[in-house]
Each structure stands twice: as structure tokens, then as C-alpha cells.
Write an enzyme that holds these catalytic residues in place. Sequence first.
Site, PDB file in Angstrom:
ATOM      1  N   TYR A  69      -3.623  -9.256   5.722  1.00 28.31           N
ATOM      2  CA  TYR A  69      -3.123  -9.551   4.376  1.00 28.31           C
ATOM      3  C   TYR A  69      -2.779 -11.029   4.207  1.00 28.31           C
ATOM      4  O   TYR A  69      -2.571 -11.489   3.085  1.00 28.31           O
ATOM      5  CB  TYR A  69      -1.885  -8.716   4.065  1.00 28.31           C
ATOM      6  CG  TYR A  69      -2.074  -7.216   4.093  1.00 28.31           C
ATOM      7  CD1 TYR A  69      -3.342  -6.649   4.221  1.00 28.31           C
ATOM      8  CD2 TYR A  69      -0.988  -6.356   3.993  1.00 28.31           C
ATOM      9  CE1 TYR A  69      -3.514  -5.274   4.260  1.00 28.31           C
ATOM     10  CE2 TYR A  69      -1.145  -4.982   4.028  1.00 28.31           C
ATOM     11  CZ  TYR A  69      -2.409  -4.450   4.170  1.00 28.31           C
ATOM     12  OH  TYR A  69      -2.566  -3.082   4.205  1.00 28.31           O
ATOM     13  N   HIS A 125      -4.795  -1.201  12.740  1.00 29.98           N
ATOM     14  CA  HIS A 125      -5.218  -1.118  11.337  1.00 29.98           C
ATOM     15  C   HIS A 125      -6.300  -0.055  11.112  1.00 29.98           C
ATOM     16  O   HIS A 125      -6.296   0.638  10.104  1.00 29.98           O
ATOM     17  CB  HIS A 125      -5.714  -2.478  10.850  1.00 29.98           C
ATOM     18  CG  HIS A 125      -5.535  -2.690   9.388  1.00 29.98           C
ATOM     19  ND1 HIS A 125      -5.080  -3.873   8.855  1.00 29.98           N
ATOM     20  CD2 HIS A 125      -5.732  -1.884   8.334  1.00 29.98           C
ATOM     21  CE1 HIS A 125      -5.011  -3.771   7.535  1.00 29.98           C
ATOM     22  NE2 HIS A 125      -5.418  -2.577   7.198  1.00 29.98           N
TER      23      HIS A 125
END
Length: 286
Positions: A69, A125
Site C-alpha cells: 500500500y 498478503h
Amino acid sequence: MNSDIINRLQQQEHNNSFNFEKRVVKLNSGYEMPINGIGTYSLTGEVCYNSIISALESGVRLIDTAYMYNNEEEIGRAIKDSGIPREEIFITTKLYPNQYNNPESAIDMALDKLGVEYIDLLLLHHPGTNDIKAYKAMEKYVELGKIRSIGLSNWYIEELEEFLPQIDIIPAVVQNEIHPYYQENDVIPYIQSPGIVVEGWYPFGGRGYTSELLNNEVITEIADNHNVSSAQVILRWNLQKGVVVISGSSNPNHIKENTEIYHFELSDREMNLINQLDRNEKHDWY
């Protein structure tokens, strides 16, 4: 490799129940995690910083980020500037597959960018080469006290069946895409049964789908019945399914609204009506 982990999963007491009064769930790691928070996917720079400040001012105590991010530094700065004690804030971040080959360096970098001494929850992730290696490094950092809880993101039944026998610390959380059009009604109980908490991302369907979902006639009618928004109905639906929910927004009013989901309760009929909206329609590739 821990060959008896499946037996331990089956034998332990499984209590995933949410404490709606305290607005937390106790993880199998022994730590409490808020059951609703803010997701920061697509929030960067000052927009991210201001969103986190707004969220903390609105009582949000769960913040979800990730290496990919590119906003861990802004989040760390916002937490520091908020004046709220670190121990009152639950920080989740994630390692990306391109970090799995050198996980220790990746974990140290996350700690450094966030400016914290420990991470509350670190996730992989999604599955990738060397994911077992990365998870074992996370286990080591749990022993060092630099990570409190560890888990997985975007792992489903097939992946979990292969992964779990190869690790030592049972995941505290599995975080997957969950919304009324993609409900994972077979996956959620599978994850929850051994005492793993389920967390949902994209609660409003994700970019390009949010408007359609928030304007769904079934959801808007239920919202009208409770004098709340469609977004609040969806978030409450998640909680009543036992799913921790993270909603992303940079709008201070929406951020606050997304925390106001404890003054009403959906009936069994309303839950069933939303359950019937499932299309098995996944909106991201993970």
C-alpha cells in the site's frame, strides 16, 4: 514441520465469539483485536495521514495496511501525532510475495516504517513462493516479541489444507475478500472451526462495484427499517457472521459512520435476505 498441528487444531477450545460491548474478539494468540476498523488500500500520502487521524478521532482502533500500500510511514506518523497511546491501537500490516525470500529484512522494514516496537498482526498478503519460509520467520519474531499475532490473507480451503501442516503457530486471523456478492459461506466456517478469526476486506464490493452494492434494493430496504445507511447494514451483517470488518474511506463523515454499527441488530430474516444475495462474484484476483 509440525505434523500434529491438525490434531491440536481439532482439540483446542474454539471461541471466536465477538464481545459487542467491548467491540473486540480474543485471538488464539491471547490478544484482543477490535472487530471493526479502517482499511488503507489506495490511501497514500497526506490523504492517508489525514484519514488515519480522522479514524482515530472517531474511535477507530484497528488499522489495516500492507507493504504494497506504500503508506506505512504515513500511518506511523499519524499514530504518533494522534497522542493516543500505542497500546490502544491495533496495527495490521502484510508482507508481499516479493518479500518472502528475505522475510526478516521485510519485517524489520515494516517495524521501521511504522515507527513501532511491535506489530499487532502480521499477515502474508497471499500465497507465493517461499511463503512457508516467510511464515516461519514471522513465528521467530513472535518469540522475540516484535510481532504479537500472525496470520494469512487470501488463503482458502485448498491453500490452508496444504499450508497448516507445515507451520508451528496456528494463524490468529485469515483475511479474505467478503461482501454480500461474495460471501465465502463454505470458507468462513472452515476457518473459524479451529479457532481462527475471519476478517473481511472489500466489504462494500470494491472499486467499481460499491455503488451497485450500496444501492441494492434488499440492503436499502433493511437500512430504511433501521434508519441507518446501507454501508452500516453491510458492516453489521459481517459482524453478526463473526467476520471482523475493515472498511476503507478518506471521507471523515463516512469513517465515523462506519463505526456506528452497534446500536442496531439485524434479525434472522434480514440476515437471511442478505445471505441470499450471494453470487459467488469475486471482485479481485487474490
